[in-house]
Scaffold this active site. Structure first.
Site, PDB file in Angstrom:
ATOM      1  N   GLU A 436       0.829  -1.215   0.000  1.00  0.00           N
ATOM      2  CA  GLU A 436       0.000   0.000   0.000  1.00  0.00           C
ATOM      3  C   GLU A 436       0.861   1.262   0.000  1.00  0.00           C
ATOM      4  O   GLU A 436       0.533   2.251   0.659  1.00  0.00           O
ATOM      5  CB  GLU A 436      -0.915  -0.001   1.229  1.00  0.00           C
ATOM      6  CG  GLU A 436      -2.391  -0.064   0.956  1.00  0.00           C
ATOM      7  CD  GLU A 436      -2.785   0.199  -0.469  1.00  0.00           C
ATOM      8  OE1 GLU A 436      -2.593   1.333  -0.941  1.00  0.00           O
ATOM      9  OE2 GLU A 436      -3.289  -0.714  -1.113  1.00  0.00           O
TER      10      GLU A 436
HETATM   11  C1  LIG Z   1       2.621  -9.731   0.432  1.00  0.00           C
HETATM   12  C2  LIG Z   1       2.393  -8.618  -0.530  1.00  0.00           C
HETATM   13  C3  LIG Z   1       1.097  -8.265  -0.886  1.00  0.00           C
HETATM   14  C4  LIG Z   1       0.885  -7.250  -1.823  1.00  0.00           C
HETATM   15  N1  LIG Z   1      -0.400  -6.974  -2.242  1.00  0.00           N
HETATM   16  C5  LIG Z   1      -0.574  -6.165  -3.336  1.00  0.00           C
HETATM   17  C6  LIG Z   1      -1.858  -6.045  -3.956  1.00  0.00           C
HETATM   18  O1  LIG Z   1      -2.855  -6.595  -3.487  1.00  0.00           O
HETATM   19  N2  LIG Z   1      -1.956  -5.300  -5.099  1.00  0.00           N
HETATM   20  C7  LIG Z   1      -0.879  -4.669  -5.656  1.00  0.00           C
HETATM   21  O2  LIG Z   1      -1.031  -4.031  -6.685  1.00  0.00           O
HETATM   22  N3  LIG Z   1       0.355  -4.747  -5.062  1.00  0.00           N
HETATM   23  C8  LIG Z   1       0.526  -5.484  -3.936  1.00  0.00           C
HETATM   24  N4  LIG Z   1       1.765  -5.602  -3.361  1.00  0.00           N
HETATM   25  C9  LIG Z   1       2.869  -4.846  -3.929  1.00  0.00           C
HETATM   26  C10 LIG Z   1       3.354  -3.720  -3.026  1.00  0.00           C
HETATM   27  O3  LIG Z   1       2.393  -2.706  -2.943  1.00  0.00           O
HETATM   28  C11 LIG Z   1       4.716  -3.273  -3.553  1.00  0.00           C
HETATM   29  O4  LIG Z   1       5.634  -4.299  -3.230  1.00  0.00           O
HETATM   30  C12 LIG Z   1       5.164  -1.948  -2.996  1.00  0.00           C
HETATM   31  O5  LIG Z   1       4.334  -0.920  -3.478  1.00  0.00           O
HETATM   32  C13 LIG Z   1       6.609  -1.599  -3.345  1.00  0.00           C
HETATM   33  O6  LIG Z   1       6.891  -1.850  -4.684  1.00  0.00           O
HETATM   34  P1  LIG Z   1       8.190  -2.749  -5.061  1.00  0.00           P
HETATM   35  O7  LIG Z   1       8.083  -4.001  -4.268  1.00  0.00           O
HETATM   36  O8  LIG Z   1       8.298  -2.873  -6.514  1.00  0.00           O
HETATM   37  O9  LIG Z   1       9.399  -1.929  -4.481  1.00  0.00           O
HETATM   38  P2  LIG Z   1      10.202  -0.767  -5.244  1.00  0.00           P
HETATM   39  O10 LIG Z   1       9.264   0.178  -5.888  1.00  0.00           O
HETATM   40  O11 LIG Z   1      11.249  -1.387  -6.098  1.00  0.00           O
HETATM   41  O12 LIG Z   1      10.901  -0.041  -4.015  1.00  0.00           O
HETATM   42  C14 LIG Z   1      12.058  -0.563  -3.344  1.00  0.00           C
HETATM   43  C15 LIG Z   1      12.499   0.433  -2.285  1.00  0.00           C
HETATM   44  O13 LIG Z   1      12.858   1.669  -2.903  1.00  0.00           O
HETATM   45  C16 LIG Z   1      12.092   2.740  -2.372  1.00  0.00           C
HETATM   46  N5  LIG Z   1      11.752   3.664  -3.466  1.00  0.00           N
HETATM   47  C17 LIG Z   1      11.218   3.363  -4.665  1.00  0.00           C
HETATM   48  N6  LIG Z   1      11.017   4.465  -5.390  1.00  0.00           N
HETATM   49  C18 LIG Z   1      11.432   5.509  -4.656  1.00  0.00           C
HETATM   50  C19 LIG Z   1      11.469   6.916  -4.837  1.00  0.00           C
HETATM   51  N7  LIG Z   1      11.027   7.489  -5.963  1.00  0.00           N
HETATM   52  N8  LIG Z   1      11.965   7.678  -3.834  1.00  0.00           N
HETATM   53  C20 LIG Z   1      12.392   7.119  -2.686  1.00  0.00           C
HETATM   54  N9  LIG Z   1      12.371   5.795  -2.450  1.00  0.00           N
HETATM   55  C21 LIG Z   1      11.908   4.998  -3.413  1.00  0.00           C
HETATM   56  C22 LIG Z   1      10.850   2.106  -1.758  1.00  0.00           C
HETATM   57  O14 LIG Z   1      10.314   2.872  -0.685  1.00  0.00           O
HETATM   58  C23 LIG Z   1      11.390   0.773  -1.281  1.00  0.00           C
HETATM   59  O15 LIG Z   1      11.953   0.913   0.002  1.00  0.00           O
HETATM   60  C24 LIG Z   1       1.991  -6.568  -2.385  1.00  0.00           C
HETATM   61  C25 LIG Z   1       3.291  -6.899  -1.981  1.00  0.00           C
HETATM   62  C26 LIG Z   1       3.498  -7.927  -1.101  1.00  0.00           C
HETATM   63  C27 LIG Z   1       4.918  -8.294  -0.752  1.00  0.00           C
END
Ligand SMILES: Cc1cc2nc3c(=O)[nH]c(=O)nc-3n(C[C@H](O)[C@H](O)[C@H](O)COP(=O)(O)OP(=O)(O)OC[C@H]3O[C@@H](n4cnc5c(N)ncnc54)[C@H](O)[C@@H]3O)c2cc1C
Length: 582
Positions: A436
């Protein structure tokens, strides 16, 4: 398994003594609801959660979800519990009565989220996502989509899922690749793969309604080219019953650290039939209706887990005999006698009770934003909810995880062993900090966007409200410590807020996490001041409120000065180290 005890006395105290619930409802013309009604609804909810969800929490974690011939199997007992919740009307507490909802105030819903998260976080997510999806359909769907989907979703016969994330597009949704091709009949063919989709499928029966972000063929690049589509697992027939299977499928289930009873799906959409929701290319804004609802719910996940972990740790600390009393005269004594153990428990309690009150206050603003007769008041409350949403989401989930770890620490080595059950809280609470919108992103939303609402007037008004409430609380006996320390923290927060106006991207990013924690400490201190001022009776419950308020004042709030100093240091110490030197 320990017995979870729902915090009904606390809910009643907050409703009647802290937020003047009946007066607020009367202002909204809600003569049909009062504190008694909400407390008795939560009393029933609490019993159901304690009796039905809590016993499924551990076995659900052990068994987990499985994928069999492309179909998700949830752990034993989940499908039946889901039916019981649906039949009991628990899916629809705050939903619109026009579509079968009960139209209860949001406070009942948010505290139900706490109860479900405390007893079974994996289960609660099914309901939370369904509610959020229904809210988005109500706000952005056509009349036909609303008529078809809202009644069965609000009744709990159909569930919801939200499909944003792709392997190459997480935080940065501008990168998403899923496509939607218009068809002659007005529907769209949605194609692409989404990962991490919670509640993407299950074995509860009915339909699963996916809200999917995708690009139209002529869409501009970036976030301005994203549209929102409703893509059901089964295409509804003319009579509204589930019909033909749509072309979407579960590719696999993610293996993960916690919430094992929640199916986190890789979803394939292979030309699946979808309907556009809202305007083309304005899908991200429409999705925010769902995401904002989910963010508050996810905050309650942190709070709920912390409350349950606290109860379990207190029970253990009363029974576990180790060491001698401080004067050396008795031993072995319950570890609850040791100052360091009490410190850990009080840290958790200091968050849980003030967080519960802050959630209640925020929920009240949601009701005011929807129903206040004065448009200016509606706008004011709406802006306050916008300001507080990243704070509730990020601070409650960070503090929720820290609380789970402290509860585990109270158990010593036994907390690391599965049998104690407390380690599940650590594993389950962790995800709430990530999904989220990761908490760092929430903090940047607070600093980079929410502080700027109405040219800074919204946050200034919020600080003013806290300051005047502190003046009021100062008149009650025994509130000196919490009032003085919260005032000090508020001063530090106000000073640093001024300095952040117009900050660069790096400065916002460097300040954000510490700033959000400082903001949260002030908001929680404010709630403790209001609670301490209201706890004037000579009862154990009221005495405990005053004692914990003093703990929070003297042991937690001083951290705000360190946080302010860290924010004031700016981005230079963070950006100085060359990338290749990491
Ligand atoms: C168990 C689980 C359930 C989930 N359920 C859903 C769901 O129902 N629907 C759905 O759509 N998604 C879902 N997600 C996805 C979740 O919302 C994402 O994992 C999350 O938004 C982060 O995206 P990412 O994993 O690609 O991390 P990334 O975007 O790669 O981020 C990695 C790190 O970099 C930081 N970061 C990235 N961009 C920036 C920036 N511009 N400035 C500063 N810091 C930054 C982030 O804060 C994070 O710490 C789920 C994930 C999990 C693990």
């Amino acid at each position: 398994m320990f017995d979870y005890s729902p915090p009904i006395e606390d809910y009643r105290f907050i409703l009647t003594r802290v937020i003047d619930f009946d007066i607020e409802m009367a202002q909204l013309g809600r003569t049909d609801v009062d504190a008694d009604l909400v407390a008795s609804v939560l009393d029933q909810a609490g019993k159901l959660c304690a009796d039905r969800l809590h016993p499924l929490n551990r076995p659900g974690d052990e068994e987990g979800c499985r994928l069999e011939d492309g179909a998700v199997r949830t752990p034993e007992g989940f499908a039946q519990a889901y039916r019981e919740f649906a039949d009991g009307g628990w899916m629809s507490l705050s939903a619109n009565p026009d579509y079968g909802g009960q139209g209860l105030p949001f406070i009942a819903q948010l505290w139900l989220d706490e109860l479900m998260s405390a007893t079974n976080l994996s289960f609660g997510l099914f309901l939370g996502l369904t509610r959020g999806a229904a809210e988005a359909i109500a706000a952005h769907g056509t009349d036909e989509l609303k008529a078809t989907y809202l009644p069965p979703m609000i009744a709990g016969a159909w569930s919801g899922a939200m499909a944003l994330t792709e392997s190459g597009a997480g935080t940065d949704l501008a990168l998403l690749k899923t496509r939607a091709e218009p068809r002659a009949d007005g529907t769209y063919a949605v194609s692409g793969t989404k990962i991490f989709i919670s509640s993407g499928d299950h074995d509860f029966g009915g339909n699963v309604v996916h809200l999917v972000l995708a690009r139209l063929p002529d869409a501009p690049a970036g976030v301005k080219g994203i549209s929102l589509f409703l893509v059901p697992k089964f295409l509804p027939g003319p009579d509204g019953a589930v019909g033909e299977r749509n072309t979407l499928s579960v590719g696999s289930l993610e293996e993960k650290m916690g919430i094992h009873a929640q199916p986190t799906c890789v979803m394939h959409y292979d030309g699946a039939t979808g309907w556009l929701m809202g305007e083309p290319n304005r899908g991200l804004a429409a999705m925010f209706t769902m995401m904002n609802a989910e963010r508050l719910m996810v905050g309650m996940q942190g709070l709920g887990v912390a409350g349950a972990a606290y109860q379990q740790a207190v029970g253990y600390a009363r029974e576990r005999l180790q060491g001698r009393s401080a004067d050396g005269a008795r031993g072995p004594v319950p570890i609850l006698e040791h100052a360091d153990v009490r410190r850990m428990l009080l840290n958790i309690r200091g968050f849980v009770e003030s967080g519960r009150a802050l959630a209640g206050w925020t929920a009240l603003q949601l009701d005011r934003a929807h129903a206040h007769p004065d448009a200016a008041e509606r706008a004011r409350s709406d802006a306050l909810v916008a300001l507080l949403t990243p704070v509730v989401k990020a601070a409650f989930t960070d503090l929720g995880f820290e609380s789970a770890v402290e509860a585990q620490q109270v158990f010593g080595g036994h907390g690391y062993i599965r049998e104690s059950g407390v380690e599940q809280y650590v594993r389950d609470a962790r995800i709430a900090q990530i999904y989220e919108g990761a908490n760092g992103i929430q903090a940047m939303d607070l600093v980079g966007r929410k502080l700027l609402l109405s040219g800074g007037d919204v946050v200034a008004g919020f600080f003013e409200l806290i300051a005047s409430d502190l003046d009021e609380a100062a008149k009650a006996p025994g509130t000196a410590a919490i009032v003085v320390r919260t005032r000090e923290a508020l001063k530090a927060l106000r000073d640093i807020t001024k300095d952040l106006g117009g900050a660069s991207v790096d400065a916002v990013g460097a300040a954000a996490a510490d700033y959000l924690r400082l903001f949260a400490l002030v908001a929680l201190g404010w709630m403790w001041a209001r609670m301490a001022a209201a706890a004037v009776d000579d009862t154990p419950f009221h005495r405990a409120k005053r004692d914990v308020a003093t703990y929070f004042a003297e042991r937690v709030l001083p951290r705000s000065q360190a946080l302010a100093a860290a924010v004031a240091a700016g981005s230079a110490p963070i950006m100085a180290l060359a990338a290749e030197s990491f």
